[in-house]
Design a protein around this motif. Structure first.
Motif, PDB file in Angstrom:
ATOM      1  N   MET A  27       0.819  -1.210   0.000  1.00  0.00           N
ATOM      2  CA  MET A  27       0.000   0.000   0.000  1.00  0.00           C
ATOM      3  C   MET A  27       0.851   1.256   0.000  1.00  0.00           C
ATOM      4  O   MET A  27       0.511   2.257  -0.646  1.00  0.00           O
ATOM      5  CB  MET A  27      -0.931  -0.028   1.219  1.00  0.00           C
ATOM      6  N   LEU A  28       1.977   1.240   0.714  1.00  0.00           N
ATOM      7  CA  LEU A  28       2.824   2.424   0.819  1.00  0.00           C
ATOM      8  C   LEU A  28       3.372   2.869  -0.537  1.00  0.00           C
ATOM      9  O   LEU A  28       3.655   4.055  -0.730  1.00  0.00           O
ATOM     10  CB  LEU A  28       3.986   2.157   1.779  1.00  0.00           C
ATOM     11  N   GLY A  29       3.483   1.937  -1.457  1.00  0.00           N
ATOM     12  CA  GLY A  29       3.974   2.303  -2.787  1.00  0.00           C
ATOM     13  C   GLY A  29       2.927   2.969  -3.654  1.00  0.00           C
ATOM     14  O   GLY A  29       3.246   3.488  -4.724  1.00  0.00           O
ATOM     15  N   VAL A  30       1.656   2.941  -3.205  1.00  0.00           N
ATOM     16  CA  VAL A  30       0.554   3.492  -3.998  1.00  0.00           C
ATOM     17  C   VAL A  30      -0.058   4.712  -3.333  1.00  0.00           C
ATOM     18  O   VAL A  30      -0.401   5.686  -4.007  1.00  0.00           O
ATOM     19  CB  VAL A  30      -0.531   2.415  -4.217  1.00  0.00           C
ATOM     20  N   ASN A  31      -0.205   4.678  -2.003  1.00  0.00           N
ATOM     21  CA  ASN A  31      -0.864   5.760  -1.278  1.00  0.00           C
ATOM     22  C   ASN A  31      -0.068   7.053  -1.378  1.00  0.00           C
ATOM     23  O   ASN A  31       1.164   7.048  -1.328  1.00  0.00           O
ATOM     24  CB  ASN A  31      -1.036   5.356   0.195  1.00  0.00           C
ATOM     25  N   LYS A  32      -0.796   8.187  -1.497  1.00  0.00           N
ATOM     26  CA  LYS A  32      -0.142   9.485  -1.690  1.00  0.00           C
ATOM     27  C   LYS A  32      -0.402  10.466  -0.551  1.00  0.00           C
ATOM     28  O   LYS A  32       0.053  11.611  -0.614  1.00  0.00           O
ATOM     29  CB  LYS A  32      -0.638  10.129  -3.003  1.00  0.00           C
ATOM     30  N   THR A  33      -1.091  10.033   0.506  1.00  0.00           N
ATOM     31  CA  THR A  33      -1.440  10.984   1.572  1.00  0.00           C
ATOM     32  C   THR A  33      -0.952  10.568   2.953  1.00  0.00           C
ATOM     33  O   THR A  33      -0.796  11.431   3.822  1.00  0.00           O
ATOM     34  CB  THR A  33      -2.972  11.173   1.636  1.00  0.00           C
ATOM     35  N   LEU A  34      -0.733   9.287   3.202  1.00  0.00           N
ATOM     36  CA  LEU A  34      -0.364   8.817   4.546  1.00  0.00           C
ATOM     37  C   LEU A  34       1.007   9.344   4.948  1.00  0.00           C
ATOM     38  O   LEU A  34       1.993   9.158   4.229  1.00  0.00           O
ATOM     39  CB  LEU A  34      -0.362   7.287   4.585  1.00  0.00           C
ATOM     40  N   ARG A  35       1.068   9.984   6.123  1.00  0.00           N
ATOM     41  CA  ARG A  35       2.311  10.560   6.608  1.00  0.00           C
ATOM     42  C   ARG A  35       2.848   9.851   7.856  1.00  0.00           C
ATOM     43  O   ARG A  35       4.047   9.867   8.110  1.00  0.00           O
ATOM     44  CB  ARG A  35       2.122  12.055   6.911  1.00  0.00           C
ATOM     45  N   THR A  36       1.964   9.249   8.650  1.00  0.00           N
ATOM     46  CA  THR A  36       2.381   8.589   9.888  1.00  0.00           C
ATOM     47  C   THR A  36       1.788   7.191   9.947  1.00  0.00           C
ATOM     48  O   THR A  36       0.574   7.027   9.816  1.00  0.00           O
ATOM     49  CB  THR A  36       1.927   9.393  11.120  1.00  0.00           C
ATOM     50  N   LEU A  37       2.641   6.200  10.184  1.00  0.00           N
ATOM     51  CA  LEU A  37       2.200   4.806  10.315  1.00  0.00           C
ATOM     52  C   LEU A  37       2.805   4.229  11.586  1.00  0.00           C
ATOM     53  O   LEU A  37       4.027   4.162  11.735  1.00  0.00           O
ATOM     54  CB  LEU A  37       2.632   3.987   9.095  1.00  0.00           C
ATOM     55  N   ASN A  38       1.949   3.817  12.522  1.00  0.00           N
ATOM     56  CA  ASN A  38       2.393   3.275  13.804  1.00  0.00           C
ATOM     57  C   ASN A  38       2.107   1.777  13.832  1.00  0.00           C
ATOM     58  O   ASN A  38       0.956   1.354  13.880  1.00  0.00           O
ATOM     59  CB  ASN A  38       1.650   3.980  14.946  1.00  0.00           C
ATOM     60  N   LEU A  39       3.174   0.977  13.829  1.00  0.00           N
ATOM     61  CA  LEU A  39       3.066  -0.482  13.898  1.00  0.00           C
ATOM     62  C   LEU A  39       3.822  -1.011  15.116  1.00  0.00           C
ATOM     63  O   LEU A  39       4.329  -2.128  15.110  1.00  0.00           O
ATOM     64  CB  LEU A  39       3.620  -1.120  12.616  1.00  0.00           C
ATOM     65  N   ARG A  40       3.878  -0.245  16.159  1.00  0.00           N
ATOM     66  CA  ARG A  40       4.615  -0.628  17.358  1.00  0.00           C
ATOM     67  C   ARG A  40       3.961  -1.831  18.057  1.00  0.00           C
ATOM     68  O   ARG A  40       2.755  -2.019  18.021  1.00  0.00           O
ATOM     69  CB  ARG A  40       4.655   0.554  18.321  1.00  0.00           C
ATOM     70  N   GLN A  41       4.790  -2.644  18.702  1.00  0.00           N
ATOM     71  CA  GLN A  41       4.356  -3.768  19.535  1.00  0.00           C
ATOM     72  C   GLN A  41       3.436  -4.731  18.786  1.00  0.00           C
ATOM     73  O   GLN A  41       2.330  -5.027  19.203  1.00  0.00           O
ATOM     74  CB  GLN A  41       3.663  -3.257  20.809  1.00  0.00           C
ATOM     75  N   ASN A  42       3.935  -5.215  17.655  1.00  0.00           N
ATOM     76  CA  ASN A  42       3.237  -6.248  16.906  1.00  0.00           C
ATOM     77  C   ASN A  42       4.152  -7.460  16.772  1.00  0.00           C
ATOM     78  O   ASN A  42       5.094  -7.620  17.554  1.00  0.00           O
ATOM     79  CB  ASN A  42       2.787  -5.698  15.555  1.00  0.00           C
ATOM     80  N   TYR A  43       3.901  -8.303  15.793  1.00  0.00           N
ATOM     81  CA  TYR A  43       4.685  -9.528  15.618  1.00  0.00           C
ATOM     82  C   TYR A  43       5.362  -9.553  14.249  1.00  0.00           C
ATOM     83  O   TYR A  43       5.430 -10.585  13.599  1.00  0.00           O
ATOM     84  CB  TYR A  43       3.777 -10.746  15.802  1.00  0.00           C
ATOM     85  N   ILE A  44       5.864  -8.407  13.838  1.00  0.00           N
ATOM     86  CA  ILE A  44       6.518  -8.289  12.541  1.00  0.00           C
ATOM     87  C   ILE A  44       7.958  -8.765  12.668  1.00  0.00           C
ATOM     88  O   ILE A  44       8.745  -8.207  13.426  1.00  0.00           O
ATOM     89  CB  ILE A  44       6.470  -6.835  12.050  1.00  0.00           C
ATOM     90  N   ALA A  45       8.299  -9.809  11.917  1.00  0.00           N
ATOM     91  CA  ALA A  45       9.643 -10.393  11.957  1.00  0.00           C
ATOM     92  C   ALA A  45      10.480  -9.858  10.796  1.00  0.00           C
ATOM     93  O   ALA A  45      10.127  -8.848  10.170  1.00  0.00           O
ATOM     94  CB  ALA A  45       9.542 -11.916  11.928  1.00  0.00           C
TER      95      ALA A  45
END
Length: 271
Positions: free
Chosen positions: A92-110
């Motif tokens: 999505m980040l490669g397509v979206n043109k407006t998102l400025r802040t993305l918070n993915l803290r404290q998840n299970y991303i390896a």
């Protein structure tokens, strides 16, 4: 959440900020909200923190933000997002043109999910803040993100990467502290995998370490007596419960207030 999603498309069509954090929204509710966000024209901030969004909900938000043209901040903090959800958000980040802040803290991303986000981070035209603290990625994921941040200088990590969780080769905390962004206002190294001694010395040298007051105690334990041992005080009787009789008096104190029943003696008995 499903009812709220319906309202977003009608009565709440002009809403600009929505906070659904800690509201027990599951993946089904998250999918419903995501569909409504995709068609919303005014919403700028959405907080879904501490809900069971999971990979299914993250994928729904990723799909919604491909068409949404208003949302600027999305928080999926502590939402059970793993590598699959991270890959969908990266696409999505490669397509979206407006998102400025993305918070993915404290998840299970390896490492796999971190590498996918790092690749998208390199080409993102609008993202300014990315928070990936306290996830499951290790040295490989940290390296990919570090290189992506170096490539795209516009994006600021929330804290230096060497303080993110994950084992193995996190770098020297002192050198990282020297390169910390100027916008950094707080530091939390409780879950750091870097050398604790290096972090402590760097924090002390930079004035970030809070000094313990001289009279501070730990867990309510009183400070030791001058002899170096703890003295136990004997229990004392409160003043209002002490016996007020003068010394040598043998008179019994009056009975306590309350009901007292005297036993009646039948005078006719025995006659």
């Amino acid at each position: 959440a499903c009812r709220l999603a319906e309202l977003l498309g009608s009565r709440l069509s002009r809403l600009e900020s929505l906070d659904l954090s800690c509201t027990s929204v599951g993946s089904v509710g998250a999918v419903a909200v995501a569909k409504a966000v995709g068609a919303h024209k005014a919403l700028k901030t959405l907080d879904m923190s501490s809900n069971a969004v999971a990979d299914t909900g993250a994928a729904a938000f990723a799909l919604a933000l491909r068409s949404n043209s208003s949302l600027e901040s999305l928080s999926l903090h502590a939402c059970l997002v793993g590598d699959r959800g991270a890959r969908d958000l990266a696409d999505m980040l490669g397509v979206n043109k407006t998102l400025r802040t993305l918070n993915l803290r404290q998840n299970y991303i390896a490492d796999e999910g971190a590498a996918a986000i790092a690749a998208a981070l390199r080409a993102s035209p609008t993202l300014a803040v990315l928070d990936l603290q306290s996830n499951s990625y290790r040295a490989a994921g940290r390296k990919a993100l570090s290189e992506a941040y170096d490539h795209n200088r516009r994006v600021q990590p929330s804290v230096p990467l060497s303080w993110h969780t994950g084992g193995g080769g996190g770098g020297d905390a002192r050198s990282t502290l020297a390169k910390a962004p100027r916008s950094l206002v707080s530091v939390d190294i409780a879950s750091s995998s870097s050398s604790s001694s290096a972090a402590a010395s760097s924090a002390n040298a930079s004035g970030l370490q809070r000094k313990k007051p001289a009279n501070a105690t730990t867990l309510g334990v009183p400070p030791p007596s001058p002899g170096g041992t703890y003295s136990r005080r004997s229990p004392t009787t409160p003043e209002h419960l002490k016996d007020k009789r003068p010394p040598g008096s043998t008179t019994k104190p009056p009975p306590s207030p309350g009901r007292h029943f005297q036993r009646e003696v039948d005078g006719s008995s025995g006659e």
